[in-house]
Write an enzyme that holds these catalytic residues in place. Structure first.
Site, PDB file in Angstrom:
ATOM      1  CG  ASN A   1      36.207  31.844  38.627  1.00 47.58           C
ATOM      2  OD1 ASN A   1      35.370  32.648  39.047  1.00 47.58           O
ATOM      3  ND2 ASN A   1      37.418  31.721  39.157  1.00 47.58           N
ATOM      4  CD1 TRP A   2      31.618  33.856  33.904  1.00 48.05           C
ATOM      5  CD2 TRP A   2      29.905  35.250  34.325  1.00 48.05           C
ATOM      6  NE1 TRP A   2      30.684  33.694  32.908  1.00 48.05           N
ATOM      7  CE2 TRP A   2      29.622  34.535  33.144  1.00 48.05           C
ATOM      8  CE3 TRP A   2      28.962  36.167  34.790  1.00 48.05           C
ATOM      9  CZ2 TRP A   2      28.446  34.725  32.407  1.00 48.05           C
ATOM     10  CZ3 TRP A   2      27.786  36.358  34.071  1.00 48.05           C
ATOM     11  CH2 TRP A   2      27.537  35.650  32.891  1.00 48.05           C
ATOM     12  CE  LYS A   3      39.671  34.091  37.409  1.00 43.73           C
ATOM     13  NZ  LYS A   3      41.107  34.170  37.203  1.00 43.73           N
TER      14      LYS A   3
ATOM     15  CG  HIS B   1      40.562  30.907  42.075  1.00 41.93           C
ATOM     16  ND1 HIS B   1      41.483  31.912  41.897  1.00 41.93           N
ATOM     17  CD2 HIS B   1      40.243  30.451  40.832  1.00 41.93           C
ATOM     18  CE1 HIS B   1      41.711  32.055  40.597  1.00 41.93           C
ATOM     19  NE2 HIS B   1      40.968  31.187  39.932  1.00 41.93           N
TER      20      HIS B   1
ATOM     21  CD  GLU C   1      42.030  27.655  38.104  1.00 47.66           C
ATOM     22  OE1 GLU C   1      41.417  27.798  37.050  1.00 47.66           O
ATOM     23  OE2 GLU C   1      41.977  28.476  39.037  1.00 47.66           O
TER      24      GLU C   1
ATOM     25  N   GLY D   1      45.239  34.098  33.962  1.00 48.12           N
ATOM     26  CA  GLY D   1      45.198  35.483  33.492  1.00 48.12           C
ATOM     27  C   GLY D   1      46.213  35.809  32.417  1.00 48.12           C
TER      28      GLY D   1
ATOM     29  N   GLY E   1      38.477  31.059  33.097  1.00 47.55           N
ATOM     30  CA  GLY E   1      38.206  32.413  33.568  1.00 47.55           C
ATOM     31  C   GLY E   1      37.687  33.285  32.441  1.00 47.55           C
TER      32      GLY E   1
HETATM   33  P1  13P Z   1      41.885  32.499  32.935  1.00 46.49           P
HETATM   34  O1  13P Z   1      41.156  31.431  32.165  1.00 46.49           O
HETATM   35  O2  13P Z   1      41.370  33.869  32.690  1.00 46.49           O
HETATM   36  O3  13P Z   1      43.382  32.364  32.780  1.00 46.49           O
HETATM   37  O4  13P Z   1      41.568  32.223  34.488  1.00 46.49           O
HETATM   38  C1  13P Z   1      41.696  30.937  34.974  1.00 46.49           C
HETATM   39  C2  13P Z   1      41.080  30.872  36.315  1.00 46.49           C
HETATM   40  O5  13P Z   1      41.595  31.417  37.276  1.00 46.49           O
HETATM   41  C3  13P Z   1      39.804  30.147  36.436  1.00 46.49           C
HETATM   42  O6  13P Z   1      39.458  29.941  37.767  1.00 46.49           O
END
Ligand code: 13P
Length: 251
Positions: free
Chosen positions: A11-13, A98, A165, A171, A231
């Site tokens: 997930n590149w957000k 999410h 999650e 994060g 992420g």
């Molecule tokens: P991170 O892997 O950066 O902790 O993020 C997880 C996430 O929210 C994936 O959707």
């Protein structure tokens, strides 16, 4: 029961530019040989889905979206993207619910379920995210919160995916213990079985939150974990391919 094919999703957000799509080609080169054993997925920002899908065509990397509108019909909704449009642009999956959407956009279980339904109707595979906050965990409410999320936001539908999650791990640099991950995955699986019977056996349940090359093998070894939603470590092919190759199915 047939084994579920692992899914490792990135997930590149709201990160990246068109110039970063080269990471997809690099990822394909690094994991090409295992693509038949593990589904590898990148969900870039919607602005890049079409370009990413063209680049990934015929390769071992699938492309998905990070969100979709709860409404399927073409209609006057400035800024919204329907699941049908995302499918048309080349997405095969869509992440819904999410925790960043749930908190930053006030999306509740009902909206998430509508989005998942919209994804299914457009032929996309929804990845429905669930997870407790730190306060909910500290208050002993994990089963209650996750149970309600799975009951209320996951629709029936072949091929659906659920991602656990924990909000307090996203994060950051810590994950729950293997036992804690296992407990929640077993809870999710039992709620899915209660709701869908034998059909639940086909539902993949991923873990997400601070997954990195250094902890991926340990997480994949947890009973009931069918892959990961990643992420930060999905932004660079070197990190993401290391995670994919750490899956036992890839060896
Ligand atoms: P991170 O892997 O950066 O902790 O993020 C997880 C996430 O929210 C994936 O959707």
């Amino acid at each position: 029961m047939a084994a579920r094919k692992p899914l490792i999703a990135g997930n590149w957000k709201m990160f990246g530019r068109m110039s970063d799509l080269g990471e997809i080609a690099a990822l394909d080169a690094a994991i090409g040989a295992v693509a038949s054993k593990v589904d590898a997925l990148i969900c870039p920002p919607a602005a890049f889905i079409s370009a990413a899908a063209s680049l990934a065509k015929g390769k071992g990397v699938l492309i998905g979206a990070q969100d979709c509108s709860a409404v399927s019909a073409d209609s006057a909704r400035t800024g919204e993207l329907s699941a049908g449009m995302l499918a048309d642009a080349g997405a095969a999956y869509v992440i819904v619910g999410h925790s960043e959407r749930r908190t930053q956009h006030g999306e509740g279980n009902e909206t998430v379920r509508q989005k998942a339904d919209a994804g299914l109707a457009a032929g996309l595979t929804p990845i429905v995210c669930v997870g407790e906050t730190r306060a909910e965990r500290d208050g002993g409410r994990v089963a209650e919160v996750i149970g309600a999320q799975v009951r209320e936001s996951v629709p029936a539908g072949a091929g659906i995916v659920v991602a656990y999650e924990p909000v307090w791990c996203i994060g950051g640099d810590r994950t729950p213990t293997a036992a804690e991950i296992g407990e929640v995955h077993s809870l999710i699986r039992s709620v899915l079985s209660e709701r869908f019977g034998a059909e639940a056996n086909g539902i993949r349940v991923l873990y997400g939150g601070a997954v990195a090359p250094k902890n991926a093998a340990e997480i994949f070894a947890v009973e009931g974990v069918d892959g990961a939603l990643v992420g930060r470590a999905s932004l660079k092919a070197a990190d993401f391919s290391a995670i994919i190759l750490a899956h036992p199915a890839a060896s």
